[in-house]
Design an enzyme around this catalytic site. Structure first.
Site, PDB file in Angstrom:
ATOM      1  N   LYS A 189       0.845  -1.209   0.000  1.00 26.69           N
ATOM      2  CA  LYS A 189       0.000   0.000   0.000  1.00 26.69           C
ATOM      3  C   LYS A 189       0.872   1.248   0.000  1.00 26.69           C
ATOM      4  O   LYS A 189       0.658   2.152  -0.787  1.00 26.69           O
ATOM      5  CB  LYS A 189      -0.927  -0.022   1.214  1.00 26.69           C
ATOM      6  N   GLU A 195      10.577  -4.921   4.146  1.00 21.62           N
ATOM      7  CA  GLU A 195      10.655  -6.323   3.704  1.00 21.62           C
ATOM      8  C   GLU A 195      10.362  -6.419   2.204  1.00 21.62           C
ATOM      9  O   GLU A 195      11.092  -7.066   1.445  1.00 21.62           O
ATOM     10  CB  GLU A 195       9.642  -7.177   4.469  1.00 21.62           C
ATOM     11  N   GLY A 250      -4.834  -1.829   5.085  1.00 21.34           N
ATOM     12  CA  GLY A 250      -4.083  -3.000   4.615  1.00 21.34           C
ATOM     13  C   GLY A 250      -4.773  -4.297   4.969  1.00 21.34           C
ATOM     14  O   GLY A 250      -4.964  -5.167   4.124  1.00 21.34           O
ATOM     15  N   ARG A 251      -5.234  -4.425   6.230  1.00 21.12           N
ATOM     16  CA  ARG A 251      -5.856  -5.670   6.682  1.00 21.12           C
ATOM     17  C   ARG A 251      -7.277  -5.845   6.135  1.00 21.12           C
ATOM     18  O   ARG A 251      -7.910  -6.853   6.379  1.00 21.12           O
ATOM     19  CB  ARG A 251      -5.837  -5.723   8.197  1.00 21.12           C
ATOM     20  N   GLU A 336      -4.573  -6.004  14.945  1.00 21.74           N
ATOM     21  CA  GLU A 336      -4.127  -4.702  14.448  1.00 21.74           C
ATOM     22  C   GLU A 336      -5.279  -3.681  14.507  1.00 21.74           C
ATOM     23  O   GLU A 336      -5.054  -2.481  14.601  1.00 21.74           O
ATOM     24  CB  GLU A 336      -3.589  -4.817  13.017  1.00 21.74           C
ATOM     25  N   HIS A 366      -4.330 -32.710  18.800  1.00 23.53           N
ATOM     26  CA  HIS A 366      -3.204 -33.560  19.257  1.00 23.53           C
ATOM     27  C   HIS A 366      -2.081 -32.698  19.788  1.00 23.53           C
ATOM     28  O   HIS A 366      -0.930 -33.116  19.834  1.00 23.53           O
ATOM     29  CB  HIS A 366      -2.733 -34.419  18.076  1.00 23.53           C
ATOM     30  N   LYS A 482       8.050  -0.278  12.323  1.00 24.05           N
ATOM     31  CA  LYS A 482       8.656  -0.374  10.990  1.00 24.05           C
ATOM     32  C   LYS A 482       9.871   0.536  10.897  1.00 24.05           C
ATOM     33  O   LYS A 482      10.872   0.222  10.276  1.00 24.05           O
ATOM     34  CB  LYS A 482       7.624   0.062   9.930  1.00 24.05           C
TER      35      LYS A 482
HETATM   36  O1  F6P Z   1       2.919  -3.200   9.782  1.00 26.44           O
HETATM   37  C1  F6P Z   1       1.847  -2.465   9.545  1.00 26.44           C
HETATM   38  C2  F6P Z   1       1.422  -2.520   8.104  1.00 26.44           C
HETATM   39  O2  F6P Z   1       1.289  -1.203   7.656  1.00 26.44           O
HETATM   40  C3  F6P Z   1       0.132  -3.281   7.902  1.00 26.44           C
HETATM   41  O3  F6P Z   1      -0.995  -2.559   8.326  1.00 26.44           O
HETATM   42  C4  F6P Z   1       0.190  -3.528   6.425  1.00 26.44           C
HETATM   43  O4  F6P Z   1      -0.743  -4.505   5.993  1.00 26.44           O
HETATM   44  C5  F6P Z   1       1.652  -3.986   6.276  1.00 26.44           C
HETATM   45  O5  F6P Z   1       2.366  -3.191   7.237  1.00 26.44           O
HETATM   46  C6  F6P Z   1       2.232  -3.823   4.895  1.00 26.44           C
HETATM   47  O6  F6P Z   1       2.180  -2.466   4.526  1.00 26.44           O
HETATM   48  P1  F6P Z   1       2.299  -2.096   2.965  1.00 26.44           P
HETATM   49  O7  F6P Z   1       1.126  -2.763   2.279  1.00 26.44           O
HETATM   50  O8  F6P Z   1       2.240  -0.618   2.925  1.00 26.44           O
HETATM   51  O9  F6P Z   1       3.597  -2.662   2.453  1.00 26.44           O
END
Ligand code: F6P
Length: 514
Positions: A189, A195, A250-251, A336, A366, A482
């Protein structure tokens, strides 16, 4: 701020702590006031620790969901701290137009993106063998889960997912890939997440190392993002940038272009059915009276179990392996959205948001079910299962597993009922019971049904946030995290860079001088 809860609810909680579920079922074998049947999902909350009197008082809290619910669907800035709407319901609204947000009719744009996704998927099927989604959190979990849930369409590429910084995860995803036949979706987003950006760089390098001409590398990329400028600056062709709005959390974004991997994997028809199921749940949430409203039932149960009965966690236990990522998806959606102390005015409150955890229920029987049955703490359970074919021995056995575990959690086994081995105290065998659960008995795992299920949990999350007086749509806690890791990475590399925080100096010395 929410109205104070009816004082009677505290009295009901004390009263009902002393009434076994066996007794409640003896008085009313159906307990149908706690069951809903919507969109082919039978939501059976009859094994929750409630009776009709307590439920009637809980329903008085449900009234608080307005006006926030109407504002949500009207595209108002329900995300007050960031002054944004929450547009996930609009993403699955079939109307061609009619929802104007900040002067833009967003429904026509939603359908324009649908058309672009569909056309892109048609070209992908013949062009690429493997598609790898590079994203994390909401840019990974929803599409990852649904690509596990829905069958791969004939001729569809092999869709894979990479989310973390661990190079071994990326290596495993690239293993066996023909670089000339491998495509990547940079799903982010913000288009800044470390990452995803590091994985983006790594796969560009991989393509070059595999012999892809430098002038062709960017042909292997698309982006799903709300930061279209950043995506374009990265060199991804505008024709392969699939935008969505800042007002989509995002979620809550699997319904947006972030769902592109699902279209590539399962086909446009499946994605369309997913949206239709979610929209059907939207309509139910908007229109159903509180006493028959399934999302409000789930929200009131979270309020009841965590605010009034004090349960600290909740287990999400799918019995179908196709839903094995659902616990992780709901962890992000609910922890979140609800993991906050500041209310909508910034005042600190004691919000009883649960730790959401879970995993394969069949494996769990189990493993962690021992604690669920005989541990000291009570963990409310959400059990999800497709009813399957009762003529099929394995599907019948799986359903039997599910129902027997939920009954044992609720009914327990008394010391008079157990059969201890010689010399072993009966207490070792007793199941206290009165452990609440909600069963989600689904007709099947069709895209429509799963879309309705996910929207059900989204609206339950939103509603309980309203009852708790918190904003379900911001996430300041994880956003700061982050930023921290970047500065620590610099300190790890260069000892002259002061480490952030207050507890790492000795450890950094050890790491630097190992
Ligand atoms: O860690 C928080 C967050 O912003 C989440 O809400 C989001 O889904 C994820 O990191 C990834 O963010 P982006 O889609 O901006 O890479």
């Amino acid at each position: 701020m929410p109205e104070p809860y009816p004082e009677s609810l505290f009295h009901h909680a004390e009263r009902l702590r002393k009434i076994p579920l066996r007794t409640l079922f003896a008085e009313d074998r159906e307990r149908s006031f706690l069951c809903r049947n919507i969109e082919g999902i039978y939501v059976d909350a009859s094994r929750q620790r409630l009776d009709a009197a307590a439920w009637a008082d809980l329903l008085r809290v449900a009234e608080q969901v307005e006006p926030a619910r109407s504002d949500l669907f009207a595209g108002m800035p329900v995300n007050e701290t960031e002054n944004r709407p929450a547009l996930h319901p609009a993403l699955r609204d079939p109307r061609p137009e009619g929802l104007v947000v900040e002067g833009v009719d967003i429904l026509s744009e939603v359908h324009r993106q649908h058309q672009r996704m569909r056309e892109f998927a048609e070209t992908c099927a013949t062009r690429w063998q493997t598609v790898i989604n590079l994203g994390i959190g909401g840019s990974d979990l929803g599409p990852r889960m649904l690509c596990e849930t829905f069958p791969r369409a004939s001729g569809a590429p092999d869709v894979r997912f990479v989310s973390t910084l661990d190079p071994e995860e990326l290596n495993a995803a690239l293993h066996g890939c023909d670089a000339n036949q491998t495509f990547f979706i940079v799903a982010s987003k913000t288009f800044t997440t470390e990452e995803t950006q590091r994985n983006f760089s790594a796969v560009k390098q991989w393509l070059v190392e595999q012999g892809v001409g430098s002038g062709e590398v960017m042909e292997h990329f698309a982006a799903t993002t709300a930061a279209t400028d950043r995506a374009q600056e990265s060199g991804i062709d505008a024709q392969r940038i699939f935008p969505f709005w800042e007002g989509v959390g995002g979620r809550y974004s699997v319904w947006s272009t972030v769902g592109l991997p699902v279209v590539l994997h399962a086909g446009w028809g499946a994605f369309e059915e997913l949206l239709a199921g979610a929209h059907a749940m939207d309509e139910h949430f908007r229109e159903a009276e509180a006493e028959s409203n399934a999302p409000l039932l789930l929200a009131l149960l979270m309020l009841w179990n965590h605010t009034f009965l004090g349960a600290a966690t909740r287990a999400v236990l799918p019995y179908n392996q196709g839903l094995r990522t659902l616990p992780r998806f709901l962890q992000q959606l609910q922890m979140e959205s609800l993991g906050k102390r500041a209310d909508t005015h910034g005042e600190l409150q004691e919000v009883a948001a649960p730790v959401v955890w879970g995993g394969s229920a069949n494996d769990g029987a189990h493993a962690f079910f021992q604690l669920l049955h005989q541990g000291s703490q009570v963990v409310p359970v959400d059990a999800i299962i497709a009813r399957g074919d009762l003529e099929n021995e394995r599907e019948r056995a799986l359903l039997a597993q599910c129902l027997s575990q939920l009954d044992l959690l609720a009914s327990g086994r008394t010391s008079e009922e157990v059969e201890p081995a010689d010399g072993v105290a009966p207490g070792h065998y007793v199941h206290p019971g009165d452990r609440p659960s909600t069963l989600f008995l689904m007709e099947d795992l069709s895209p429509r049904r799963v879309g309705a299920l996910l929207a059900l949990f989204e609206h339950a999350t939103f509603s309980v946030a309203v009852f708790w007086g918190i904003n379900a749509f911001d996430q300041f806690g994880v956003e700061y995290g982050k930023r921290l890791s970047r500065s620590l990475a610099e300190a790890l590399q260069d000892s002259s860079v002061p480490a952030p925080g207050h507890t790492l100096d000795a450890l950094l010395d050890r790491l630097r001088h190992r």
